[in-house]
Design a protein around this motif. Structure first.
Motif: not given
Length: 333
Positions: A68-80
């Motif tokens: 399933a698709p992830g959901r961006l949140g605090i404590g993650e890599t936002q962009e590469t």
């Protein structure tokens, strides 16, 4: 410390065939290694990079067909972000339009022109136009004219509550220095040509993440060899009270993992032995390579893995709904 910067970025994906088609056929990267996940032999681990898969050029994926698709949140890599020659940004804008790649308008960050875009799983990516890199080596067989081809990783952006604790790890252990700030972004620069930048976007309290398709699983940082990696592990423990996993042999590098203070999963990976340890340079990515413990089960593993079309060919259907991959601290290669 002699080696600095990002070694690779590992991301969760959906359909493997679609992943290969996008990263080889659209972005023109080389599939430098086709193997399986150390924790799940029924799933691929796919590595893309430049011709040799140099540290700092590599992005890897764990494709699960029904994630399933992830959901961006605090404590993650936002962009590469990847590096491209400054004059190539127009080529890529037109290519994304032609190929139907989801992208945003050009923007400026720290004086650089940036083209944000997403892959078919929603992974947040960007191209950064860098002046003066036209003469750098570029993978010439990916279908992209050499003057426009990607020149390795530029940076990762971390979405965190605050800068300080993570910044201390970057500067004291991983060889970066704080170099600039702009709005909510604070930049840390290692001076490395490839993968030399980490940006922290500090936003305070925010939505918690849910890992799934399009989520970055971990960011790996370079160590020249075992001795340098051990010194970094020691510094983490003595100066920051952070313990890592035991060293794990990932065939192409040796790794330790830890959660940095902002909760992003970091890896420290050695530059050695590299991707030619089990394939000739000309043959990289052409056959399925298995960790030694899985080799006795090759026939069964090959039968269970989904088919992957040849690099560059259209492939793959959209991933279906399924339970999200939960975030946990157990490393996956």
């Amino acid at each position: 410390m002699t080696t600095r910067g990002i070694h690779h970025v590992s991301i969760i994906a959906g359909t493997a065939a679609r992943n290969v088609a996008f990263y080889t056929g659209v972005l023109g990267l080389r599939l430098v290694k086709k193997t399986v996940n150390f924790d799940d032999s029924g799933a691929y681990h796919l590595y893309y990079g430049d011709e040799t898969g140099r540290p700092g050029s590599v992005i890897t994926f764990f494709p699960w067909e029904n994630v399933a698709p992830g959901r961006l949140g605090i404590g993650e890599t936002q962009e590469t972000a990847f590096r491209v020659p400054q004059g190539a940004i127009g080529y890529w804008t037109h290519r994304f339009v032609d190929k139907g790649v989801a992208h945003e308008r050009l923007e400026k960050r720290f004086g650089e022109t940036v083209l944000p875009f997403r892959d078919p799983d929603g992974t947040r990516l960007a191209l950064v136009a860098v002046p003066g890199i036209e003469a750098e080596p570029a993978y010439a067989d990916g279908g992209i004219p050499a003057e426009n081809a990607l020149r390795g990783l530029h940076s990762v952006s971390l979405l965190l509550e605050e800068v300080g604790p993570t910044g201390a790890i970057l500067t004291d252990v991983l060889g970066f220095r704080q170099s600039a700030s702009e709005g909510f972004l604070t930049r840390f620069d290692s001076g490395a040509t490839l993968g030399g930048i980490v940006d922290i976007r500090a936003v305070g309290d925010f939505l918690k993440p849910r890992q799934g398709g399009g989520s970055v699983h971990h960011v790996a940082f370079r160590a020249a060899d075992d001795a340098e990696e051990a010194a970094m592990v020691k510094r983490l423990a003595e100066n920051h009270g952070i313990t890592t996993t035991d060293q794990l042999d990932r065939n192409y590098f040796r790794s330790v993992y830890f959660r940095e203070p902002g909760h992003v999963l970091f890896e420290i990976a050695t530059d050695i032995p590299g991707f030619t340890v089990d394939e000739k340079l000309a043959d990289l990515g052409s056959s399925l390579k298995l960790p030694a413990q899985f080799e006795p089960f090759r026939q069964r593993i090959e039968a269970a893995l989904p088919a992957i079309d040849a690099p560059g060919r259209p492939a793959g259907s959209a991933f279906g709904a399924a339970a999200a991959v939960e975030d946990d601290s157990a490393p996956r290669d």
